[in-house]
Design a protein around this motif. Structure first.
Motif, PDB file in Angstrom:
ATOM      1  N   TYR A  37       0.806  -1.233   0.000  1.00 42.01           N
ATOM      2  CA  TYR A  37       0.000   0.000   0.000  1.00 42.01           C
ATOM      3  C   TYR A  37       0.832   1.273   0.000  1.00 42.01           C
ATOM      4  O   TYR A  37       0.280   2.366   0.054  1.00 42.01           O
ATOM      5  CB  TYR A  37      -0.933   0.022   1.216  1.00 42.01           C
ATOM      6  CG  TYR A  37      -1.904  -1.130   1.244  1.00 42.01           C
ATOM      7  CD1 TYR A  37      -2.612  -1.505   0.101  1.00 42.01           C
ATOM      8  CD2 TYR A  37      -2.119  -1.839   2.417  1.00 42.01           C
ATOM      9  CE1 TYR A  37      -3.501  -2.567   0.134  1.00 42.01           C
ATOM     10  CE2 TYR A  37      -3.006  -2.903   2.460  1.00 42.01           C
ATOM     11  CZ  TYR A  37      -3.693  -3.261   1.312  1.00 42.01           C
ATOM     12  OH  TYR A  37      -4.582  -4.307   1.353  1.00 42.01           O
ATOM     13  N   GLU A  38       2.133   1.138  -0.068  1.00 45.02           N
ATOM     14  CA  GLU A  38       3.005   2.313   0.044  1.00 45.02           C
ATOM     15  C   GLU A  38       2.614   3.396  -0.959  1.00 45.02           C
ATOM     16  O   GLU A  38       2.508   4.568  -0.622  1.00 45.02           O
ATOM     17  CB  GLU A  38       4.467   1.890  -0.136  1.00 45.02           C
ATOM     18  CG  GLU A  38       5.464   2.964   0.233  1.00 45.02           C
ATOM     19  CD  GLU A  38       5.945   3.738  -0.973  1.00 45.02           C
ATOM     20  OE1 GLU A  38       6.168   4.949  -0.844  1.00 45.02           O
ATOM     21  OE2 GLU A  38       6.078   3.146  -2.053  1.00 45.02           O
ATOM     22  N   TYR A  46      -8.662   1.798   5.039  1.00 44.78           N
ATOM     23  CA  TYR A  46      -7.675   0.812   5.469  1.00 44.78           C
ATOM     24  C   TYR A  46      -8.127   0.211   6.802  1.00 44.78           C
ATOM     25  O   TYR A  46      -8.247   0.933   7.794  1.00 44.78           O
ATOM     26  CB  TYR A  46      -6.303   1.457   5.618  1.00 44.78           C
ATOM     27  CG  TYR A  46      -5.736   1.947   4.307  1.00 44.78           C
ATOM     28  CD1 TYR A  46      -4.840   1.173   3.582  1.00 44.78           C
ATOM     29  CD2 TYR A  46      -6.107   3.182   3.797  1.00 44.78           C
ATOM     30  CE1 TYR A  46      -4.319   1.619   2.371  1.00 44.78           C
ATOM     31  CE2 TYR A  46      -5.600   3.644   2.591  1.00 44.78           C
ATOM     32  CZ  TYR A  46      -4.701   2.854   1.885  1.00 44.78           C
ATOM     33  OH  TYR A  46      -4.197   3.304   0.696  1.00 44.78           O
ATOM     34  N   PRO A  69       3.273   3.360   4.029  1.00 44.07           N
ATOM     35  CA  PRO A  69       2.038   4.145   3.987  1.00 44.07           C
ATOM     36  C   PRO A  69       2.032   5.149   5.136  1.00 44.07           C
ATOM     37  O   PRO A  69       2.349   4.792   6.270  1.00 44.07           O
ATOM     38  CB  PRO A  69       0.939   3.090   4.181  1.00 44.07           C
ATOM     39  CG  PRO A  69       1.556   1.796   3.773  1.00 44.07           C
ATOM     40  CD  PRO A  69       3.025   1.910   4.089  1.00 44.07           C
ATOM     41  N   SER A 123       2.258  -1.771   5.632  1.00 41.24           N
ATOM     42  CA  SER A 123       1.204  -2.294   4.752  1.00 41.24           C
ATOM     43  C   SER A 123       0.674  -3.630   5.257  1.00 41.24           C
ATOM     44  O   SER A 123      -0.512  -3.927   5.137  1.00 41.24           O
ATOM     45  CB  SER A 123       1.733  -2.512   3.329  1.00 41.24           C
ATOM     46  OG  SER A 123       2.067  -1.303   2.706  1.00 41.24           O
TER      47      SER A 123
END
Ligand code: FE
Length: 132
Positions: A37-38, A46, A69, A123
């Motif tokens: 998810y970076e 989320y 993230p 993530s």
């Protein structure tokens, strides 16, 4: 979301992938720029990969350049717990899921928003659901 949470580490191991287990239950950190998810810019929410609690909204996500993230705020102040962490020769503030106490990451006072905070989150501790 009404699922009963695991009670033992053996149950957690069964529920989570090895990477999720390492981060959430063993306070691990994924390597920078490797998390899924970076660089995710899609709108959505989320959730905690451990228990499904909503933790961070894409509205508060920004590109910190750190490799993880990053968010200026959790979705609600009581969604996370913050604890003093003096491991690895640093004084940091650990961020945990308030519901299952899973380790998420750390919060640093160098963020861009009105709060000046940067929630630096693995993530592997998150489960993203795009807005439909
Ligand atoms: Fe959780």
């Amino acid at each position: 979301m009404t699922d009963k949470l695991p009670e033992t580490e053996a149950e957690w191991r069964e529920k989570l992938t090895p990477e999720q287990y390492h981060v959430l239950r063993e306070h691990g950190t994924e390597r920078a720029f490797t998390g899924k998810y970076e660089s995710n810019k899609a709108p959505g929410m989320y959730f905690c990969a451990g228990c499904g609690a909503p933790l961070f909204s894409s509205d508060k996500k920004y590109n910190s350049g750190s490799g993880w993230p990053s968010y200026t705020d959790p979705v609600a102040p009581d969604a996370v717990e913050e604890l003093r962490d003096v491991t690895h020769g640093m004084v940091r503030t650990e961020v945990r899921c308030a519901k299952c106490e899973g380790h998420l990451g750390h919060v640093f006072p160098d963020g861009p928003g009105p709060t000046g905070l940067r929630y630096c989150i693995n993530s592997a501790s998150l489960d993203f659901k795009p807005k439909d």
